[in-house]
Scaffold this active site. Structure first.
Site, short mmCIF file in Angstrom:
data_model
loop_
_atom_site.label_atom_id
_atom_site.label_comp_id
_atom_site.label_asym_id
_atom_site.label_seq_id
_atom_site.Cartn_x
_atom_site.Cartn_y
_atom_site.Cartn_z
N GLY A 283 -0.88 -9.76 24.41
CA GLY A 283 -1.41 -9.79 25.77
C GLY A 283 -0.59 -10.59 26.75
CB SER A 284 2.91 -11.82 26.93
OG SER A 284 3.69 -10.66 26.86
CG ASN A 285 3.42 -7.07 29.85
OD1 ASN A 285 4.13 -7.18 30.84
ND2 ASN A 285 3.91 -6.78 28.65
CB ILE B 72 -5.42 7.82 27.86
CG1 ILE B 72 -4.81 6.42 27.89
CG2 ILE B 72 -6.61 7.91 28.80
CD1 ILE B 72 -5.71 5.30 27.38
CG HIS C 126 7.65 3.19 26.87
ND1 HIS C 126 6.85 3.40 25.76
CD2 HIS C 126 8.92 3.41 26.46
CE1 HIS C 126 7.60 3.74 24.74
NE2 HIS C 126 8.86 3.75 25.13
C1 GAR Z 1 5.03 -4.57 25.78
O1 GAR Z 1 6.41 -4.78 25.58
C2 GAR Z 1 4.78 -3.13 26.17
O2 GAR Z 1 5.82 -2.56 26.93
C3 GAR Z 1 4.68 -2.46 24.83
O3 GAR Z 1 3.92 -3.34 24.06
C4 GAR Z 1 4.28 -4.69 24.45
C5 GAR Z 1 2.99 -5.48 24.58
O4 GAR Z 1 3.28 -6.85 24.73
N1 GAR Z 1 4.04 -1.18 24.95
C6 GAR Z 1 4.42 -0.12 24.24
O5 GAR Z 1 5.29 -0.16 23.37
C7 GAR Z 1 3.66 1.18 24.58
N2 GAR Z 1 4.29 2.30 23.96
P1 GAR Z 1 2.17 -7.87 25.21
O6 GAR Z 1 0.93 -7.66 24.34
O7 GAR Z 1 2.77 -9.22 24.98
O8 GAR Z 1 1.89 -7.60 26.65
#
Ligand code: GAR
Length: 202
Positions: free
Chosen positions: A14-16, A90, A106
């Site tokens: 969940g850093s984003n 989805i 992505h």
């Molecule tokens: C992110 O790098 C995002 O781009 C990727 O998962 C990571 C989640 O990181 N998403 C995908 O690969 C979707 N196909 P986070 O949990 O630290 O935000």
């Protein structure tokens, strides 16, 4: 005027989601109103609770064979959905309930390195094994095909010769953190002005 309520869907650390929550804390027009996860132990759930944001843990059967949580999202007054490391496809029902109002990030330069199974370290390993010189991020609308919706934004970064999947992931995360919340904000402002002109969000 009423705020736009965002739901952030995330399966992982969940850093984003954290960056998005920080960006919109105190925002006058946009609020992160719900965090949705398919994993009861996802890091993103503690981020939600620390920030006093309600969360919803979803189940596969309801998501894919039931109402896809449309009723719950509508009753939480959710207007827009942001995927941030959410790995389930989805379902049509949710796409129809939120037309052009679901976006994803992505960790590669789509259309390369997208599709089913292409997430997180799998993407970076594929980029490295193909000896790419650059990688990056793509923010795009979500449609009924994995990673194929219309692009909103891309940013590039270098792939270094001595990169590992971890070092590349770190550089990609930095790009994501620097851009995703800002792009959500600008996308919503375009949708908002369209809504003011036409009276409709669609
Ligand atoms: C992110 O790098 C995002 O781009 C990727 O998962 C990571 C989640 O990181 N998403 C995908 O690969 C979707 N196909 P986070 O949990 O630290 O935000």
């Amino acid at each position: 005027m009423a705020k736009t309520n965002i739901a952030v869907f995330a399966s992982g650390a969940g850093s984003n989601a954290q960056k998005i929550i920080e960006h919109f804390a105190g925002h006058t027009g946009i609020r992160v109103a719900l965090v949705v996860s398919n994993k009861a132990n996802a890091g993103v759930l503690s981020i939600a609770s620390k920030n006093n944001i309600p969360s919803l843990i979803i189940e596969k059967d309801v998501f894919f064979k039931g109402n896809a949580y449309v009723d719950e999202l509508k009753s939480a007054s959710i207007n827009f959905i942001v995927l941030a490391g959410f790995l389930w496809k989805i379902p049509q029902r949710l796409l129809e309930a939120y037309p052009n109002k679901i976006i994803n990030i992505h960790p590669a330069l789509l259309p390369k390195y997208g599709g089913k199974g292409m997430y997180g370290h799998h993407v970076h390993e594929a980029v490295l094994s193909n000896k790419e010189k650059e990688s990056g991020i793509t923010i795009h609308y979500v449609n009924d095909k994995f990673d194929e919706g219309e692009h909103i934004f891309q940013a590039k970064c270098e792939v270094k010769e001595d990169d590992t999947a971890e070092s590349l992931a770190k550089r990609i995360h930095e790009l994501e953190h620097a851009n995703y919340a800002k792009i959500i904000e600008s996308t919503l402002s375009v949708l908002g002005s369209r809504q003011r002109r036409t009276g409709s969000y669609d």
